[in-house]
Scaffold this motif. Structure first.
Motif, short mmCIF file in Angstrom:
data_model
loop_
_atom_site.label_atom_id
_atom_site.label_comp_id
_atom_site.label_asym_id
_atom_site.label_seq_id
_atom_site.Cartn_x
_atom_site.Cartn_y
_atom_site.Cartn_z
N LYS A 13 0.91 -1.37 -0.03
CA LYS A 13 -0.01 0.06 -0.10
C LYS A 13 0.80 1.35 -0.04
O LYS A 13 0.51 2.18 -0.52
CB LYS A 13 -1.08 -0.15 1.23
CG LYS A 13 -1.98 -1.15 1.23
CD LYS A 13 -3.07 -0.76 2.59
CE LYS A 13 -4.18 -1.82 2.28
NZ LYS A 13 -5.10 -1.65 3.58
N GLN A 14 1.91 1.38 0.77
CA GLN A 14 2.79 2.47 0.80
C GLN A 14 3.53 2.71 -0.44
O GLN A 14 3.53 3.84 -0.86
CB GLN A 14 4.02 2.13 2.03
CG GLN A 14 4.96 3.51 2.12
CD GLN A 14 4.02 4.77 2.63
OE1 GLN A 14 2.98 4.42 3.47
NE2 GLN A 14 4.32 5.81 2.30
N TYR A 16 2.76 1.90 -3.58
CA TYR A 16 1.58 2.14 -4.30
C TYR A 16 0.93 3.48 -4.29
O TYR A 16 1.09 4.37 -5.21
CB TYR A 16 0.44 1.44 -4.22
CG TYR A 16 -0.90 1.87 -5.06
CD1 TYR A 16 -0.86 1.26 -6.55
CD2 TYR A 16 -1.92 2.55 -4.66
CE1 TYR A 16 -1.93 1.56 -7.39
CE2 TYR A 16 -2.99 2.97 -5.44
CZ TYR A 16 -2.83 2.39 -6.92
OH TYR A 16 -4.04 2.52 -7.65
N LYS A 17 0.90 4.09 -3.04
CA LYS A 17 0.69 5.55 -2.77
C LYS A 17 1.79 6.36 -3.23
O LYS A 17 1.53 7.56 -3.90
CB LYS A 17 0.34 5.67 -1.26
CG LYS A 17 -0.21 6.99 -0.93
CD LYS A 17 -0.40 7.04 0.78
CE LYS A 17 -0.92 8.55 1.04
NZ LYS A 17 -1.08 8.77 2.48
N GLU A 18 2.97 6.03 -2.89
CA GLU A 18 3.83 7.00 -3.36
C GLU A 18 4.43 6.93 -4.83
O GLU A 18 4.49 8.00 -5.45
CB GLU A 18 5.45 6.42 -2.69
CG GLU A 18 5.54 6.46 -1.19
CD GLU A 18 6.60 5.94 -0.58
OE1 GLU A 18 7.41 5.25 -1.48
OE2 GLU A 18 6.92 6.00 0.73
N GLN A 20 1.94 6.19 -7.25
CA GLN A 20 0.70 6.44 -7.86
C GLN A 20 0.80 8.11 -8.30
O GLN A 20 0.45 8.48 -9.29
CB GLN A 20 -0.80 6.38 -7.27
CG GLN A 20 -1.80 6.63 -7.90
CD GLN A 20 -3.23 6.56 -7.05
OE1 GLN A 20 -4.25 6.24 -7.53
NE2 GLN A 20 -2.98 6.67 -5.66
N GLU A 21 1.02 8.83 -7.25
CA GLU A 21 0.98 10.42 -7.61
C GLU A 21 1.91 11.05 -8.92
O GLU A 21 1.60 11.68 -9.61
CB GLU A 21 1.27 11.21 -6.28
CG GLU A 21 0.17 10.95 -5.41
CD GLU A 21 -1.27 11.55 -5.96
OE1 GLU A 21 -1.35 12.53 -6.60
OE2 GLU A 21 -2.24 10.64 -5.66
N ARG A 59 -9.29 3.33 -13.36
CA ARG A 59 -8.05 3.81 -12.91
C ARG A 59 -7.69 4.77 -13.84
O ARG A 59 -7.06 5.93 -13.70
CB ARG A 59 -7.16 2.92 -12.37
CG ARG A 59 -6.13 3.35 -11.66
CD ARG A 59 -6.42 3.77 -10.20
NE ARG A 59 -6.65 2.70 -9.41
CZ ARG A 59 -7.69 2.82 -8.46
NH1 ARG A 59 -8.34 4.17 -8.17
NH2 ARG A 59 -8.10 1.87 -7.57
N TRP A 63 -6.52 8.77 -13.98
CA TRP A 63 -5.18 9.22 -14.03
C TRP A 63 -5.15 10.36 -15.05
O TRP A 63 -4.33 11.20 -15.21
CB TRP A 63 -4.23 8.19 -13.99
CG TRP A 63 -4.14 7.31 -12.72
CD1 TRP A 63 -4.36 8.04 -11.42
CD2 TRP A 63 -3.58 5.88 -12.74
NE1 TRP A 63 -4.19 6.85 -10.71
CE2 TRP A 63 -3.62 5.80 -11.33
CE3 TRP A 63 -2.95 5.23 -13.61
CZ2 TRP A 63 -3.07 4.43 -10.86
CZ3 TRP A 63 -2.56 3.97 -13.21
CH2 TRP A 63 -2.54 3.68 -11.83
N ARG A 216 -2.92 -3.54 -6.76
CA ARG A 216 -2.00 -2.61 -6.82
C ARG A 216 -0.91 -2.82 -8.07
O ARG A 216 -0.73 -1.72 -8.62
CB ARG A 216 -1.52 -2.29 -5.46
CG ARG A 216 -2.71 -1.73 -4.67
CD ARG A 216 -1.74 -1.44 -3.15
NE ARG A 216 -1.33 -2.48 -2.50
CZ ARG A 216 -2.22 -3.52 -1.69
NH1 ARG A 216 -3.52 -3.04 -1.37
NH2 ARG A 216 -1.42 -4.52 -0.98
#
Length: 526
Positions: A13-14, A16-18, A20-21, A59, A63, A216
């Motif tokens: 999750k971490q 992916y979050k980093e 994705q942006e 998704r 994006w 993810r």
């Protein structure tokens, strides 16, 4: 193929979050660059059921800037789609240059499902895949970027995902429960998929195999792959394309060595006025009856008229439209392409006007402009018009195999007759709109047009879509020959059941005995 790549890849999750942006920012940047190019991007999304194809597409729409993205799902065919060649629905989904289309399944969905259900053989599937390879190559050569994703997962992961989806009221599985049958024969479906991918995985349009067990990982992999594909294509944009080798032989310089099919036409052929009146009435009556018969039998017709300027195309078309009920036909005058048309492959604007079952479309000039005026005037590069012959042949093959009656007429006149008609147009007030400076300028290029016409006829007069050459110096004679040609084609087509004549059998279609209704090139007598 698939077993070797089922390694259980995942993303935390971490992470992916980093990622994705940053990925979203880069996708938006490359999309803005794309808008200022002539590159249409086609994203094909396919794979095993329950792999999350819909989630991925949602998704991507999150994006990207959705103002430059269109998404198409090819579910059940509409009545409008069933009454036209199968690829008509895909041409409608083609993106303009600088934009993106995302296609669920696309042109792969039907052949895969037909083969999986046993509705066609491996050989018939391979025939359809050959057509797909040709289709994708044509789009790529025109500048398109095709990115194909195949989503796969292990059988146990698929069963778990299906169980999860069956409890979700928002899932499409609630609407299409019959799709679950694909999961009941996992190995058989995977075998068909492997055959399809191996056959159609080409350097110009490769498949990207995406492991879909971890959402993810799946989403980031698709986004990064699409980003890299567009960036790579932008880096190549503007590279010059080779003109290639000539498509016609180099001829000796003597006059006798350079005669063409047009030189063999007897332009002195004429029809007495009284014979013309009686034949015109008889043929128009027959055509009216045939048009209604074709409507009742749901057989479409496409009539193509080409010829030198002032050759008499308009007069021949009017004698057809006088005979056919206005509700049964559309007449399409083809001029310079609009901005919207130039933003697509040149065949796009002709696919749009393919008639529904039982109706008729008449083209006053056509897709042959690519190998005539665009070739001679330099509007299309040599590589573009040279590959157009095979593109046109494949296009017409699809029309004929779908049941369309295709008639192609070249109406030819002499240079002296053309000059006489040009002067007549200048002298008669209601005809002046027909003559332009371009018409006079094109006369200076008569030899180049003559060479282009000869090569066009040689390369595109096929068994299933032959040219009829019409001697046009005498207008009555030409009009009667055109009417007789159209009537003969409709009569022949309406004799028996619909059957493929171009040699192509779509995967899943019922076999029928072929009938010989192809027309060879005809000259003389009429």
């Amino acid at each position: 193929m698939f077993e070797a790549t089922k390694v259980g890849r995942s993303v935390s999750k971490q992470d992916y979050k980093e990622q994705q942006e940053e990925l979203r920012t880069q996708l938006l940047e490359v999309q803005r660059e794309l808008r200022h190019t002539n590159i249409p991007v086609i994203v094909l999304v396919s794979g095993v059921e329950a792999a999350g194809k819909g989630e991925v597409v949602n998704r991507l729409n999150e994006w990207l800037d959705t103002r430059g993205v269109q998404t198409f799902a090819f579910w059940n065919e509409s009545d409008e789609e069933r009454e036209r060649p199968r690829y008509w629905r895909f041409w409608r989904a083609m993106p303009p240059r600088g934009e993106i289309s995302i296609l669920f399944g696309g042109w792969y969905q039907t052949p895969i499902e037909h083969r999986f259900r046993g509705q066609c053989s491996d050989a018939e599937l391979d025939g359809e895949l050959n057509r797909i390879v040709d289709f994708e190559r044509m789009l790529v050569q025109d500048g398109a970027l095709i990115v194909k994703f195949w989503f796969y997962m292990s059988e146990s992961d698929q069963k778990a995902r299906l169980k999860e989806l069956s409890r979700d009221d928002r899932s499409r599985w609630k609407m299409l429960p019959e799709k679950s049958k694909f999961s009941e024969h996992y190995a058989a479906f995977e075998q068909v998929a492997e055959r399809v991918i191996l056959h159609t995985d080409r350097g110009s349009a490769p498949w990207y195999l995406i492991e879909a067990g971890d959402r993810r990982y799946r989403d980031l992999t698709v986004g990064k792959t699409l980003l890299h594909a567009i960036r790579s294509r932008l880096a190549e944009h503007g590279a010059s394309e080779s003109n290639g080798t000539p498509t016609s032989p180099e001829l000796p310089e003597s006059d006798s060595a350079q005669i063409t099919l047009l030189d063999q036409l007897d332009l002195d052929l004429a029809l007495p006025h009284e014979d013309y009146k009686s034949e015109l009435k008889r043929l128009q009556t027959e055509l009216n009856e045939l048009a209604w018969s074709a409507y009742n039998k749901q057989r479409s017709a496409v009539l193509v008229f080409e010829g030198m300027d002032a050759g008499g195309k308009g007069g021949a078309i009017r004698r057809i439209t006088q005979a056919v009920d206005a509700r049964l036909y559309r007449s399409i005058p083809v001029a310079a392409p609009t901005d919207e048309e130039k933003a697509h492959h040149y065949l796009w604007r002709f696919w749009r006007h393919i008639p529904r079952a039982g109706l008729m479309t008449i083209y006053d000039r056509s897709w042959y402009g690519r190998v005539l005026v665009e070739r001679v005037e330099g509007f299309a590069g040599a590589s573009a018009w040279r590959r157009a012959y095979s593109e046109i042949n494949r296009f017409e093959e699809q029309l004929v195999d779908s049941g369309i009656v295709l008639v192609k007429c070249w109406i030819h006149i002499s240079q002296d007759e053309q000059l006489k008609r040009f002067k007549d147009r200048e002298d008669v007030p209601y005809k002046r709109y027909k003559i332009t400076e371009d018409d006079w300028r094109n006369r200076e290029k008569w030899p180049q047009y003559k060479e282009a016409v000869n090569e066009m006829i040689v390369r595109t007069s096929t068994r299933h879509a032959g040219w009829t050459l019409v001697e046009g110096n005498d207008k009555p004679y030409a009009r009667v020959k055109v009417l007789r040609t159209v009537c003969d084609a409709l009569n022949e087509a309406l004799k028996g059941p619909l059957a493929p004549t171009a040699g192509y059998l779509p995967c899943g279609e019922k076999r029928v005995e072929p009938v010989a209704n192809g027309k060879p090139v005809k000259t003389g007598g009429g």
